[in-house]
Design an enzyme around this catalytic site. Structure first.
Site, PDB file in Angstrom:
ATOM      1  N   ILE A 114      68.071  12.526  30.058  1.00  0.00           N
ATOM      2  CA  ILE A 114      67.264  11.729  29.114  1.00  0.00           C
ATOM      3  C   ILE A 114      67.083  12.427  27.761  1.00  0.00           C
ATOM      4  O   ILE A 114      66.452  11.875  26.875  1.00  0.00           O
ATOM      5  CB  ILE A 114      65.896  11.322  29.709  1.00  0.00           C
ATOM      6  CG1 ILE A 114      65.095  12.543  30.148  1.00  0.00           C
ATOM      7  CG2 ILE A 114      66.082  10.315  30.850  1.00  0.00           C
ATOM      8  CD1 ILE A 114      63.628  12.222  30.479  1.00  0.00           C
ATOM      9  N   HIS A 126      72.072  22.297  38.720  1.00  0.00           N
ATOM     10  CA  HIS A 126      72.664  21.073  38.162  1.00  0.00           C
ATOM     11  C   HIS A 126      73.855  21.413  37.294  1.00  0.00           C
ATOM     12  O   HIS A 126      73.908  22.481  36.685  1.00  0.00           O
ATOM     13  CB  HIS A 126      71.645  20.257  37.371  1.00  0.00           C
ATOM     14  CG  HIS A 126      70.892  21.039  36.337  1.00  0.00           C
ATOM     15  ND1 HIS A 126      69.829  21.854  36.644  1.00  0.00           N
ATOM     16  CD2 HIS A 126      71.064  21.146  35.000  1.00  0.00           C
ATOM     17  CE1 HIS A 126      69.369  22.413  35.550  1.00  0.00           C
ATOM     18  NE2 HIS A 126      70.101  22.015  34.528  1.00  0.00           N
ATOM     19  N   HIS A 141      75.847  19.851  34.003  1.00  0.00           N
ATOM     20  CA  HIS A 141      75.868  18.873  32.922  1.00  0.00           C
ATOM     21  C   HIS A 141      77.304  18.372  32.794  1.00  0.00           C
ATOM     22  O   HIS A 141      78.243  19.177  32.735  1.00  0.00           O
ATOM     23  CB  HIS A 141      75.493  19.537  31.593  1.00  0.00           C
ATOM     24  CG  HIS A 141      74.104  20.096  31.539  1.00  0.00           C
ATOM     25  ND1 HIS A 141      73.067  19.463  30.880  1.00  0.00           N
ATOM     26  CD2 HIS A 141      73.571  21.243  32.035  1.00  0.00           C
ATOM     27  CE1 HIS A 141      71.971  20.193  30.975  1.00  0.00           C
ATOM     28  NE2 HIS A 141      72.244  21.285  31.672  1.00  0.00           N
TER      29      HIS A 141
HETATM   30  P1  AMP Z   1      68.972  22.994  31.869  1.00  0.00           P
HETATM   31  O1  AMP Z   1      68.342  23.411  30.581  1.00  0.00           O
HETATM   32  O2  AMP Z   1      70.406  23.384  32.030  1.00  0.00           O
HETATM   33  O3  AMP Z   1      68.084  23.389  33.013  1.00  0.00           O
HETATM   34  O4  AMP Z   1      69.040  21.419  31.805  1.00  0.00           O
HETATM   35  C1  AMP Z   1      68.023  20.590  32.217  1.00  0.00           C
HETATM   36  C2  AMP Z   1      68.371  19.234  31.676  1.00  0.00           C
HETATM   37  O5  AMP Z   1      67.535  18.285  32.321  1.00  0.00           O
HETATM   38  C3  AMP Z   1      68.148  19.067  30.167  1.00  0.00           C
HETATM   39  O6  AMP Z   1      69.368  18.699  29.540  1.00  0.00           O
HETATM   40  C4  AMP Z   1      67.097  17.974  30.075  1.00  0.00           C
HETATM   41  O7  AMP Z   1      67.356  17.112  28.996  1.00  0.00           O
HETATM   42  C5  AMP Z   1      67.238  17.266  31.408  1.00  0.00           C
HETATM   43  N1  AMP Z   1      66.057  16.614  31.911  1.00  0.00           N
HETATM   44  C6  AMP Z   1      64.790  17.090  31.980  1.00  0.00           C
HETATM   45  N2  AMP Z   1      63.969  16.185  32.553  1.00  0.00           N
HETATM   46  C7  AMP Z   1      64.744  15.124  32.895  1.00  0.00           C
HETATM   47  C8  AMP Z   1      64.485  13.860  33.524  1.00  0.00           C
HETATM   48  N3  AMP Z   1      63.265  13.514  33.923  1.00  0.00           N
HETATM   49  N4  AMP Z   1      65.529  13.004  33.692  1.00  0.00           N
HETATM   50  C9  AMP Z   1      66.759  13.344  33.279  1.00  0.00           C
HETATM   51  N5  AMP Z   1      67.076  14.506  32.672  1.00  0.00           N
HETATM   52  C10 AMP Z   1      66.073  15.379  32.483  1.00  0.00           C
END
Ligand code: AMP
Length: 140
Positions: A34, A102, A104
């Protein structure tokens, strides 16, 4: 880092927080980021409780990569993405902000990733429309 069962992706897996789902199987869930860095930016997570790659089982890692490939192929088909960038951060020191493993899956180029990470929430209407296109192109 011990696993925090209240992290946002654990809540998404439990259905406590909504997401724009792209694909789900027994071991993984794919959904839209998001705070996208490009149009169509997606995330793939295992259902297994693991904070980083270093706690993830081999089986879950393989399942995640199978889903990553499905999502990347769907981004190419649905959005005409020429390139797909994978990014995966392990630990706060690496910039990881959500403590559930996760990957990306980012349609575009590494040049698109020069803007800051996880800062601004995207346009939900646009993310929903992109999600529908990508989800429709995922091959089971
Ligand atoms: P990281 O910084 O690699 O841990 O990535 C976490 C990712 O999760 C970031 O790109 C955020 O934009 C994404 N994120 C955080 N909260 C949500 C959510 N509720 N739904 C979808 N993506 C999210």
């Amino acid at each position: 880092m011990s696993y925090d069962t209240n992290n946002v992706f654990a809540k998404i897996l439990r259905g406590e927080i909504p997401c724009f789902k792209l694909f789900e199987d027994a071991h993984t869930l794919a959904f839209m980021d998001i705070m996208p860095q490009t149009e169509g930016h997606a995330l793939v997570i295992p259902k297994e409780a693991a904070t980083t790659l270093f706690e993830l089982s081999d089986e879950a890692a393989a399942a995640v990569m199978r889903t990553v490939r499905k999502v990347g192929l769907a981004q190419k088909a649905a959005l005409g993405a020429q390139g797909v960038v994978l990014m995966q951060l392990n630990g706060e020191a690496a910039g990881q902000t959500v403590p559930h493993f996760h990957v990306h899956v980012i349609p575009g180029s590494i040049a698109d990733l020069r803007k800051p990470h996880a800062t601004a929430t995207g346009d939900m209407g646009q993310i929903k429309a992109l999600a529908e296109k990508i989800a429709a192109a995922v091959q089971a």
